[in-house]
Design a protein around this motif. Structure first.
Motif, PDB file in Angstrom:
ATOM      1  N   LEU A 108      30.107  33.322 -79.567  1.00 52.36           N
ATOM      2  CA  LEU A 108      31.067  32.683 -80.480  1.00 52.36           C
ATOM      3  C   LEU A 108      31.570  31.373 -79.875  1.00 52.36           C
ATOM      4  O   LEU A 108      31.797  30.391 -80.582  1.00 52.36           O
ATOM      5  N   PRO A 149      40.632  32.099 -82.566  1.00 53.96           N
ATOM      6  CA  PRO A 149      40.121  31.058 -81.658  1.00 53.96           C
ATOM      7  C   PRO A 149      41.167  29.968 -81.399  1.00 53.96           C
ATOM      8  O   PRO A 149      41.882  29.575 -82.319  1.00 53.96           O
ATOM      9  N   ASN A 153      27.818  29.368 -78.107  1.00 49.86           N
ATOM     10  CA  ASN A 153      26.740  29.085 -79.065  1.00 49.86           C
ATOM     11  C   ASN A 153      25.358  29.435 -78.515  1.00 49.86           C
ATOM     12  O   ASN A 153      24.343  28.963 -79.023  1.00 49.86           O
ATOM     13  N   ARG A 164      18.762  27.054 -75.970  1.00 57.69           N
ATOM     14  CA  ARG A 164      18.318  27.659 -77.218  1.00 57.69           C
ATOM     15  C   ARG A 164      17.327  28.799 -76.986  1.00 57.69           C
ATOM     16  O   ARG A 164      17.561  29.913 -77.411  1.00 57.69           O
ATOM     17  N   THR A 165      16.215  28.507 -76.320  1.00 55.44           N
ATOM     18  CA  THR A 165      15.145  29.496 -76.257  1.00 55.44           C
ATOM     19  C   THR A 165      15.384  30.516 -75.137  1.00 55.44           C
ATOM     20  O   THR A 165      16.124  30.270 -74.190  1.00 55.44           O
ATOM     21  N   ASP A 166      14.698  31.650 -75.277  1.00 60.82           N
ATOM     22  CA  ASP A 166      14.793  32.698 -74.262  1.00 60.82           C
ATOM     23  C   ASP A 166      14.506  32.139 -72.868  1.00 60.82           C
ATOM     24  O   ASP A 166      15.247  32.393 -71.914  1.00 60.82           O
ATOM     25  N   TRP A 225      29.170  39.452 -80.634  1.00 57.83           N
ATOM     26  CA  TRP A 225      29.944  39.895 -81.791  1.00 57.83           C
ATOM     27  C   TRP A 225      29.100  39.728 -83.029  1.00 57.83           C
ATOM     28  O   TRP A 225      28.889  38.585 -83.424  1.00 57.83           O
ATOM     29  N   VAL A 228      22.735  32.464 -77.786  1.00 62.10           N
ATOM     30  CA  VAL A 228      22.469  33.855 -78.161  1.00 62.10           C
ATOM     31  C   VAL A 228      21.452  34.460 -77.206  1.00 62.10           C
ATOM     32  O   VAL A 228      20.327  33.978 -77.086  1.00 62.10           O
ATOM     33  N   MET A 229      21.878  35.505 -76.506  1.00 58.98           N
ATOM     34  CA  MET A 229      20.995  36.193 -75.547  1.00 58.98           C
ATOM     35  C   MET A 229      20.639  37.561 -76.101  1.00 58.98           C
ATOM     36  O   MET A 229      21.519  38.395 -76.293  1.00 58.98           O
ATOM     37  N   THR A 230      19.360  37.798 -76.277  1.00 59.95           N
ATOM     38  CA  THR A 230      18.943  39.140 -76.676  1.00 59.95           C
ATOM     39  C   THR A 230      19.065  40.094 -75.481  1.00 59.95           C
ATOM     40  O   THR A 230      19.114  39.654 -74.330  1.00 59.95           O
TER      41      THR A 230
END
Lengths: 304, 304, 304, 304
Positions: C143, C257, C146, C114-116, C172, C148-150
């Motif tokens: 997608l 998908p 699940n 979850r976290t960075d 995306w 999310v990487m900044t």
């Protein structure tokens, strides 16, 4: 009376009492407020997740908040949950309850947030929505919100928002998080805010030992929470754990997701604090077997 | 000795012991097996979620399973977790461990499953993969798998797969689920399978009262689990709860997600059951404060 | 031939061809490799998500990788997906395929992150597992994963791990992410790595214009991907979009998908590139209506 | 004029137009309504996910709905999204908009629902909340809601709730779902309801061929949606696909999650349909590069 970073003790999370046919119950509301204050609450928190806030219409929420604030009549601070799907709703509710005399508001992050920056930005936007002069509480409850905040993220929110005065801590596991946050403020890396812990009190004595200032949670015997907080503060570790452990079987039963609130309302009803244990839909119903379990647990607590 | 629907008692979930440098530790493995059998285990379960199964390479898993089975030497049944990302891996591991003398296998659903039919189909495919003659256990653990199975779905899996002999029940809340499942088999609507409960034992006495046949879970004092199961079976309700409640503070501490296994391994090490409390990455490390908490909890248990 | 930060062009994501009864099909494997090289692939990527990697047993994965590498025989680099539930499995597969001549490996983050900091730590641990000398690709595909990487997180991974040579970009929306990453390396804030884009090519011409070096994705007509990349590099924007848009109706159909891989395999079969469009379970089957849709789309593409 | 199961054509999903400083823009609202009706809309849908409904305060939502209904003045039916975190809010909004002349309401399931029975129960409770005489639309959009409904579940909801008159279909992949549902009503297994499809129209021509009655979605050129629906109904398959494929590059660009609405509002602004492309927070901002992409796509569409 605005909430400050020095808040401590037990802020009892209040359920919203309903009548059997599902209307908000004003008589039970007053009675519950008095019972919680008598139990030693140093504050009350309403319209949180365990207050069935999302199940209330906007006008019901406001009316309930106003009644609680009026009944409390300044004896202790009242915090109002204003988490909402959008900032317009959050802003409107916040403005109205602060106008009615709330001490501050509590904001949980929406479940879509993932990255550190998304979380920090969300709180910046929320502060813009409620106004920079409204004291607010970060609710850190990943089991329910699915949002994971590192200590670093929490410290960034505190740093960037002077109106952040409290963390409602209910990460799980979360003891080391308290230690880390307290070390950061002790080291002068961060402003010290109040930390009150949640999770139904499941780890309360340990949380106090790690540096929490008290609890902000619900439990059908809030006098136990008050007792544990006071005993730890008085340095009576063994007595605090003894008191806590006697209640732990019921605490554990009350922390079951979804079902827990029905359990809590049932006990509050049996103790004469609210008139009905009705939950609004969607919500669980207690089976006869579950009722028997709770009766057994209450009997063991009250006998001891 | 194949697993059957009449399995009962306490199947201890075994951690996988590692040396300080992270290799599987054969000496601790043997020692742990003997300690758990001595504590009264009626079965052992290995390579589950709490056995760090996904962190082992395929050859390590197989070697560990073979060693445990050899050490047990038929004294009790050994169940092996074969949950895998794909059926080819599940099939290969299942075939090998059954060949080595396992009593059955345990299968948790992959987290992408959502609908009732997806879950039922998954178990049909899994049975095709492991073969229809291999007894298997459904692992129902939504907190970790994110898959929610209604009683109806579980009964469909039982009905459609004669080789399903057991439910490892760790839904939360889950007490009414046991009641519903037991009522269905009592009413003749469904074949009766063994129900052993998990969740670190957090609700064990109540689960027994609802109709569970025992526990399949880990706890650093497995003799407590055995004691509670036996006391309930002997009709000694009060004594069962008294014994359980004395351990509940540590049980609660051990059921913290992720951290819990580190806690358990630490206690097992302190009790002389395994040589090291090493976890493979990714895994938490115990802080000094957490170690102090556990020491305190152990002392309170052992003194009483 | 090890993968470097200057990799460019089209690395075709290879499906794993199966026979009708579900075994890996070596003849189709060779044929597919030759077809993709003939289409202009500058690299091949195997055992990715669309290669049904999790459905292969450990020995099958290795055998397939060895065959592809042997068939390619050094003509282009081969990248192997080594994402695994644990580092022991990742380490074992990585060591074996690099020994067999792979150019590098690709790693997608597990869905629990979850976290960075969790994401950055995960890649540090992964590099420890595969060894610091093995060139690796970050797969950024929220997608499916699940996670999310900044851009900031990706840049930290690149900075902290010199063996990171490529980003497989399939966020995306993701166009502005490419712009941000390219600006960071242009400004000297970060080492420049290769960016190849995924997502079935759905945004390929725009991705090239934002600074991608090419594509790493699958599509049943990989010559289109090659054509678009080359036309954009040649400055022929209109021609690139015209070529792409002609294929977009099928690209869109293939990016559904789960179903998408079945569509792709069907087209590859109809084009004579693989013998069977079999997917391993769990996997969708094409309905007659879907087959008719695909036939219609192929006809429109091939006629034009 | 109440919504019925025979609804067909194109129900345009309306964005909520804001002024540059974030207030709902009444002038743009009227202009947009007229533009969509002129484009051939057979209905309008407001306060959906793409209408930024959760970002509006309760009074804003109601005022916007009333204005749209008044402007439409009975020319076409207006459907109002009433999805809400709780039934009290849903009930209040539904009662008010139906009183103001809405034709029906649309309800998306909350993301916590997992099992088939949970979903079916939710819609039963929702019907109790809005009243059994209010026609309602099921919104089946798993990409956003994370709730997966099988055809069987949808048919149960239709069967158990006579006021269910429409499915807004946006599962992905979803073509075979339409085929299955249509077969069920053709076979007399289920009542036939209207199926209008969503997903930004990404699969519109194929959806029509599978049995959809039209589209309920947004796209910045709604006249294309109308054209495709009419051409397919007229049996002009090739012409329908030709028209659709010309727009597909922009449709694809508009279906990017989150970003898509900003794209759509930008195009609507450039086409003179709304005055500002402002989104309320949290919402993306278009980068100059993205604006250039959209301009390029518009030019290619309008030139052809």
């Amino acid at each position: 009376m605005l909430l400050t970073s020095s808040a401590a003790g037990v802020y009892v999370i209040c359920p919203t009492p309903f009548t059997i046919d599902g209307r908000v119950d004003p008589a039970s509301t007053d009675q519950m407020v008095e019972a919680f204050l008598k139990a030693g609450a140093t504050g009350l928190t309403i319209l949180g997740i365990m207050g069935e806030a999302p199940k209330l219409a906007a006008d019901e929420s406001l009316a309930f908040a106003k009644q609680v604030i009026a009944t409390v009549a300044g004896r202790v601070p009242v915090i109002v949950g204003v988490s909402a799907a959008g900032f317009a709703g959050m802003s409107a509710l916040s403005r109205k309850v602060m106008g009615a005399g709330a001490a501050g508001v509590m904001i949980a992050p929406p479940s879509a947030l993932r990255t550190d920056d998304q979380i920090v930005s969300y709180y910046a936007d929320a502060v813009e929505a409620i106004g920079p002069d409204v004291p607010f509480v970060i609710q850190d409850y990943p089991l329910v919100t699915n949002v994971v905040m590192t200590p670093k993220v929490i410290l960034r929110i505190i740093e960037e928002n002077p109106s952040c005065v409290m963390l409602k801590h209910e990460d799980w596991p979360g003891l080391d998080k308290i230690t880390t946050l307290r070390r950061a403020s002790a080291d002068g890396q961060a402003r010290r805010v109040s930390i009150l812990t949640g999770n139904g009190g499941l780890f309360l004595p340990f949380e106090m030992e790690r540096g929490a200032d008290g609890a902000m949670t619900g439990y059908a015997y809030p006098e136990m929470l008050v007792g544990v907080v006071n005993l730890i503060k008085a340095g009576k570790r063994k007595e605090a754990h003894d008191l806590f452990d006697r209640h732990l079987p019921l605490v554990r039963y009350e922390t079951q997701p979804n079902l827990g609130l029905a359990v809590r309302k049932y006990v509050l009803k049996r103790r004469g604090i609210i008139a009905s244990d009705t939950l609004r839909k969607p919500g669980p119903k207690l089976s006869p077997e579950t009722v028997a379990d709770i009766d057994w647990l209450m009997e063991r607590i009250e006998r001891s």
